[in-house]
Design a protein around this motif. Structure first.
Motif, PDB file in Angstrom:
ATOM      1  N   ASN A  63      41.530 -30.674  88.374  1.00 50.09           N
ATOM      2  CA  ASN A  63      39.977 -30.966  88.986  1.00 50.09           C
ATOM      3  C   ASN A  63      38.931 -30.683  89.305  1.00 50.09           C
ATOM      4  O   ASN A  63      38.875 -29.300  89.653  1.00 50.09           O
ATOM      5  CB  ASN A  63      41.068 -32.015  90.130  1.00 50.09           C
ATOM      6  N   THR A  65      37.352 -31.386  91.988  1.00 45.69           N
ATOM      7  CA  THR A  65      37.088 -31.415  93.835  1.00 45.69           C
ATOM      8  C   THR A  65      38.406 -30.726  94.358  1.00 45.69           C
ATOM      9  O   THR A  65      38.986 -30.134  93.730  1.00 45.69           O
ATOM     10  CB  THR A  65      37.126 -33.360  94.687  1.00 45.69           C
ATOM     11  N   SER A  69      44.592 -34.276  94.957  1.00 45.93           N
ATOM     12  CA  SER A  69      44.240 -35.086  93.680  1.00 45.93           C
ATOM     13  C   SER A  69      45.455 -36.148  93.432  1.00 45.93           C
ATOM     14  O   SER A  69      44.928 -37.294  92.745  1.00 45.93           O
ATOM     15  CB  SER A  69      42.936 -34.895  93.165  1.00 45.93           C
ATOM     16  N   THR A 173      41.189 -37.609  89.579  1.00 46.11           N
ATOM     17  CA  THR A 173      40.407 -37.958  90.766  1.00 46.11           C
ATOM     18  C   THR A 173      41.215 -38.965  91.351  1.00 46.11           C
ATOM     19  O   THR A 173      41.948 -39.511  91.277  1.00 46.11           O
ATOM     20  CB  THR A 173      39.181 -38.010  90.456  1.00 46.11           C
ATOM     21  N   ASP A 174      40.774 -38.462  93.378  1.00 48.65           N
ATOM     22  CA  ASP A 174      41.455 -39.217  93.908  1.00 48.65           C
ATOM     23  C   ASP A 174      41.093 -40.637  93.816  1.00 48.65           C
ATOM     24  O   ASP A 174      39.626 -40.656  94.770  1.00 48.65           O
ATOM     25  CB  ASP A 174      41.336 -38.901  95.482  1.00 48.65           C
ATOM     26  N   GLY A 178      37.143 -40.198  95.956  1.00 50.68           N
ATOM     27  CA  GLY A 178      36.025 -40.539  94.697  1.00 50.68           C
ATOM     28  C   GLY A 178      35.597 -38.299  94.542  1.00 50.68           C
ATOM     29  O   GLY A 178      36.412 -37.672  94.332  1.00 50.68           O
ATOM     30  N   LEU A 179      34.012 -39.193  94.490  1.00 55.40           N
ATOM     31  CA  LEU A 179      33.609 -36.789  93.993  1.00 55.40           C
ATOM     32  C   LEU A 179      32.893 -36.896  96.059  1.00 55.40           C
ATOM     33  O   LEU A 179      31.764 -36.016  95.486  1.00 55.40           O
ATOM     34  CB  LEU A 179      32.696 -36.613  92.967  1.00 55.40           C
ATOM     35  N   LEU A 190      32.684 -30.691  95.695  1.00 54.08           N
ATOM     36  CA  LEU A 190      32.593 -29.987  93.995  1.00 54.08           C
ATOM     37  C   LEU A 190      32.612 -28.729  93.998  1.00 54.08           C
ATOM     38  O   LEU A 190      31.455 -27.814  93.918  1.00 54.08           O
ATOM     39  CB  LEU A 190      31.697 -30.911  93.385  1.00 54.08           C
ATOM     40  N   ALA A 194      29.726 -33.389  88.294  1.00 55.69           N
ATOM     41  CA  ALA A 194      30.645 -34.358  87.988  1.00 55.69           C
ATOM     42  C   ALA A 194      30.493 -34.672  86.631  1.00 55.69           C
ATOM     43  O   ALA A 194      31.240 -35.275  86.557  1.00 55.69           O
ATOM     44  CB  ALA A 194      29.850 -35.684  88.641  1.00 55.69           C
ATOM     45  N   LEU A 197      33.192 -34.240  83.924  1.00 59.97           N
ATOM     46  CA  LEU A 197      34.608 -35.384  84.155  1.00 59.97           C
ATOM     47  C   LEU A 197      34.408 -35.950  82.356  1.00 59.97           C
ATOM     48  O   LEU A 197      35.239 -36.138  81.657  1.00 59.97           O
ATOM     49  CB  LEU A 197      34.570 -36.522  84.767  1.00 59.97           C
ATOM     50  N   SER A 203      40.212 -38.022  81.924  1.00 62.03           N
ATOM     51  CA  SER A 203      39.626 -38.032  83.106  1.00 62.03           C
ATOM     52  C   SER A 203      40.157 -39.556  84.325  1.00 62.03           C
ATOM     53  O   SER A 203      40.082 -40.245  83.768  1.00 62.03           O
ATOM     54  CB  SER A 203      37.845 -37.740  83.326  1.00 62.03           C
ATOM     55  N   THR A 205      42.182 -41.461  87.175  1.00 62.23           N
ATOM     56  CA  THR A 205      41.865 -41.798  88.809  1.00 62.23           C
ATOM     57  C   THR A 205      43.506 -41.955  89.299  1.00 62.23           C
ATOM     58  O   THR A 205      44.296 -42.612  88.786  1.00 62.23           O
ATOM     59  CB  THR A 205      41.092 -42.653  89.231  1.00 62.23           C
TER      60      THR A 205
END
Length: 340
Positions: A63, A65, A69, A173-174, A178-179, A190, A194, A197, A203, A205
């Motif tokens: 990820n 982040t 996630s 990504t959760d 999010g971010l 981060l 971004a 991605l 990518s 979620t």
């Protein structure tokens, strides 16, 4: 981590995922971090730094982040899909939180999580595939190929480890968080911009209405191994312990199943003591698989781990299978080339 350190980290994370944006004093550091990341990435992209090939296809799951996630549950689901295609799969991990005397370290089900880290041990026990921990991931991945004979390597949480050459990348990504505020560390969550991605193969979620989500499964007694269902815990409140990237996700899952939850959030990769999982009220204590691997020696009959099953959306399942089919063709071609 000290109480002061834990409080500071908690305050930082609240700012990362709040609507208020980044703390002003940290923004110059975030710009500096972004520049360092760009220079490093450019150095690998131009070949000034070498990315090491390991002799088999590598699929990185990671990820951009900080924090959880859903990478590890996704890794386990990918292992099962690849095993179903007849491939020998292995997993390489940094082994965050573990400290071994020597590396690479092969993770067997009886290895202490203090040596290998909680997530590698959880993967090894749940999947039965070879798992190797090594801060130098190319060396660990090579061991999987040369010593364990794997056809394809999954790199758990290695998106930013460019020293390991890769044939596919999945970023997770959760869906709820999010971010965050969109800033780079330390002003935001981060690790990379971004825009990163847009460069990965997939990518995905994680969360309700996302590309995949987790549903609760069988509940296992940590000491006894007894199996029960979540509905068996409806008659009394339960203590819920979670030392994962986003403990709220675990608590919400239990509440959606109808449980009366007393929350006990812990830092990710928390080092447990008995006092952390024993409470005055004699209620059942439910925890994640990840926490359970570290609490086996501390648990008693009140302690249970909640298994989960990963479910893909139809669209995500098709995209995942397309990527895995490509990597499988690559793996089989590599094996044929070696045998000739």
């Amino acid at each position: 981590m000290s109480a002061l350190g834990s409080s500071l980290r908690a305050a930082l994370e609240r700012s990362w995922y709040s609507a208020g944006g980044a703390w002003w004093p940290l923004r110059p550091l975030a710009w500096l971090f972004r520049a360092v990341v760009a220079v490093r990435r450019n150095a690998y992209g131009r070949g000034w730094l070498d990315a090491v090939e390991v002799g088999a296809p590598v699929l990185v799951v990671g990820n951009i982040t900080v924090g959880g996630s859903g990478k590890t549950p996704l890794t386990l689901a990918l292992i099962e899909r690849l095993k179903g295609r007849g491939l020998q799969v292995g997993v390489v991990s940094r082994g965050y939180g573990g400290k071994a005397a020597t590396y690479p370290l092969e993770v067997t089900p009886d290895v202490s999580p203090a040596r290998c880290g909680d997530e590698p041990l959880m993967i090894a026990r749940a999947s039965g595939v070879p798992v190797v921990v090594d801060p130098r991931r190319p060396r660990g991945a090579r061991r999987l190929v040369e010593h364990n004979g794997v056809d394809i390597v999954l790199a758990d949480d290695g998106l930013q480890h460019y020293a390991l050459a890769r044939d596919g990348e999945i970023a997770v990504t959760d869906a709820r968080r999010g971010l965050g505020n969109g800033w780079m560390l330390p002003a935001g969550p981060l690790r990379e911009p971004a825009s990163r991605l847009d460069e990965v193969d997939l990518s995905l979620t994680h969360g309700a209405d996302g590309d995949f989500w987790l549903v609760p499964g069988t509940v296992h007694g940590i000491v006894s191994g007894t199996q029960r269902e979540l509905v068996d815990f409806l008659e009394t409140p339960v203590h819920a312990v979670a030392g994962i990237g986003d403990p709220a996700r675990f608590f919400a899952m239990l509440r959606e199943a109808g449980l009366d939850v007393i929350e006990h959030p812990m830092p990710d990769h928390h080092e447990y003591a008995g006092t952390h999982i024993r409470f005055a009220e004699d209620y059942p204590v439910l925890m994640t698989d990840k926490d359970a691997v570290k609490c086996a020696a501390l648990a008693d009959a009140r302690h249970w781990r909640v298994g989960t099953t990963l479910v893909f959306s139809d669209r995500a399942a098709r995209r995942v299978d397309t990527l895995l089919d490509r990597l499988c063709r690559h793996a089989r071609g590599a094996k044929e080339a070696v045998s000739q």
